[in-house]
Scaffold this motif. Structure first.
Motif, PDB file in Angstrom:
ATOM      1  N   LEU A 253      -8.284 -25.666  96.247  1.00 44.35           N
ATOM      2  CA  LEU A 253      -8.957 -26.891  96.376  1.00 44.35           C
ATOM      3  C   LEU A 253     -10.264 -27.050  95.404  1.00 44.35           C
ATOM      4  O   LEU A 253     -10.469 -28.152  94.772  1.00 44.35           O
ATOM      5  N   ALA A 254     -10.862 -25.802  95.362  1.00 41.83           N
ATOM      6  CA  ALA A 254     -12.374 -25.790  94.491  1.00 41.83           C
ATOM      7  C   ALA A 254     -11.640 -26.144  93.052  1.00 41.83           C
ATOM      8  O   ALA A 254     -12.250 -26.871  92.139  1.00 41.83           O
ATOM      9  N   ILE A 255     -10.542 -25.256  92.655  1.00 42.42           N
ATOM     10  CA  ILE A 255     -10.107 -25.564  91.209  1.00 42.42           C
ATOM     11  C   ILE A 255      -9.622 -26.940  90.942  1.00 42.42           C
ATOM     12  O   ILE A 255      -9.767 -27.716  89.966  1.00 42.42           O
ATOM     13  N   GLN A 256      -9.066 -27.478  92.255  1.00 38.01           N
ATOM     14  CA  GLN A 256      -8.469 -28.725  91.943  1.00 38.01           C
ATOM     15  C   GLN A 256      -9.641 -29.955  92.029  1.00 38.01           C
ATOM     16  O   GLN A 256      -9.387 -30.952  91.066  1.00 38.01           O
ATOM     17  N   ILE A 257     -10.641 -29.618  92.604  1.00 41.16           N
ATOM     18  CA  ILE A 257     -11.869 -30.668  92.498  1.00 41.16           C
ATOM     19  C   ILE A 257     -12.329 -30.338  91.019  1.00 41.16           C
ATOM     20  O   ILE A 257     -12.846 -31.244  90.280  1.00 41.16           O
ATOM     21  N   GLU A 258     -12.727 -29.118  90.714  1.00 37.03           N
ATOM     22  CA  GLU A 258     -13.161 -29.098  89.188  1.00 37.03           C
ATOM     23  C   GLU A 258     -12.378 -29.766  88.326  1.00 37.03           C
ATOM     24  O   GLU A 258     -12.706 -30.212  87.298  1.00 37.03           O
TER      25      GLU A 258
END
Length: 341
Positions: free
Chosen positions: A96-101
């Motif tokens: 999810l962190a990679i997706q938000i970035e």
């Protein structure tokens, strides 16, 4: 010192009193005007704009009353009937962190690539905020699911169906067969359209390759014909370009269809050899029968003057040649007594 209050004349006072009596049944707006008139009669209005100010009720944080009201709203049932949870967010996973970035980077690239869109800061961007809000919902639901499954296990409630569990179908078998047939037809149609698209693409690529090969062959043919014209004009000393393996003749020889380039072990007939020795199989033919100095010196064997004595055995004048007409007549007459008259 306070300013002395002005006394209102009696005629004006009477006029206002009459007007208030006649307008007592008007609307709310007129009622506010009535209040202003009454205040004017009581000498409570000052010069300038006069507005009725109503006192606002200040909110009272009565915790006892609020808690009692909350108690009346809460259902007095076990948690298994309510199944409500109050918990924190689940930890943010690396995915999810990679997706938000990636989403933030994509949004920033949109602002950079298009000047028509006004720039918006990331913290004030509604698109990013909506995406982050959805991520919060996802994390909240994930944490609640984990906590709820743990509580159900503590209460002895099964959360998975057993392997031998069978449920009655809500729809009949005929209906499900029709649905299955529709889905299979749809899947078959998609596969058919995909095959047609692939065939069309292969046909297009095949035509392109064929056109390229034809253009290459025509270019090599034009080049070969140009070299032949140069050789005829004397600009080239030999025809070695005909033996080039990169040209069309070289490809023809490599394919195994060229004369003398057959399969291994294939014998050449004597007739083919004789013709090759007499006429040749390629190269220049013009001027081959012209007399040269060597041909005049080496003129070959002279013919003998003895008529047919120099002929080889087995020729036309051999031992088995047919005798002449008179000789045949004599031979016939000698046997039968001469010619009949």
């Amino acid at each position: 010192m306070e300013a002395p209050k002005k006394r209102i004349p009696d005629n004006i006072r009477a006029e206002f009193e009459d007007s208030t009596d006649s307008e007592a049944s008007f609307t709310d707006e007129e009622d506010s005007d009535e209040e202003l008139r009454q205040a004017f009669l009581r000498n409570e209005l000052k010069p300038g704009l006069n507005v009725i100010v109503r006192k606002e009720k200040a909110p009272v944080n009565d915790k006892i009353q609020l808690k009692s009201a909350l108690e009346t709203c809460v259902l007095k049932v076990p948690w298994l009937e309510r199944m409500d949870l109050v918990n924190d967010l689940a930890p943010l996973t690396p995915e999810l962190a990679i997706q938000i970035e990636k989403h933030e980077q994509k949004r920033e690239n949109q602002f950079k690539g298009n000047r028509k869109i006004p720039y918006v800061a990331p913290e004030a961007d509604t698109v990013l905020n909506d995406f982050k809000r959805e991520i919060l919902f996802h994390r909240q639901a994930q944490a609640a699911t984990v906590e709820g499954i743990r509580k159900l296990h503590d209460l002895g409630v099964a959360t998975k169906r057993p392997d031998d569990y069978f449920a009655e179908m809500a729809k009949s078998d005929e209906h499900m067969q029709r649905i299955r047939k529709v889905l299979l037809d749809k899947q078959e149609g998609i596969a058919k359209s995909e095959r047609i698209r692939q065939l069309r693409e292969q046909r297009r690529i095949g035509k392109l390759i064929q056109r390229q090969a034809t253009e290459k062959r025509d270019e090599e043919r034009r080049k070969m014909l140009g070299d032949i014209k140069k050789f005829r004009k004397g600009k080239l000393a030999n025809l070695d370009f005909l033996d080039d393996d990169d040209g069309p003749r070289g490809e023809f020889r490599k394919s195994g269809n060229a004369p003398g380039k057959g399969k291994k072990g294939k014998t050449v007939s004597a007739k083919r050899k004789a013709r090759d020795a007499k006429f040749g199989f390629g190269g220049r033919k013009k001027g081959m029968k012209q007399n040269t100095k060597e041909s005049c010196i080496n003129d070959g064997p002279r013919r003998s003057m003895g008529g047919g004595k120099g002929r080889k055995k087995g020729g036309k004048a051999g031992a088995n040649s047919r005798p002449g007409k008179s000789r045949r007549a004599q031979m016939k007459g000698g046997k039968g007594g001469g010619r009949k008259k």
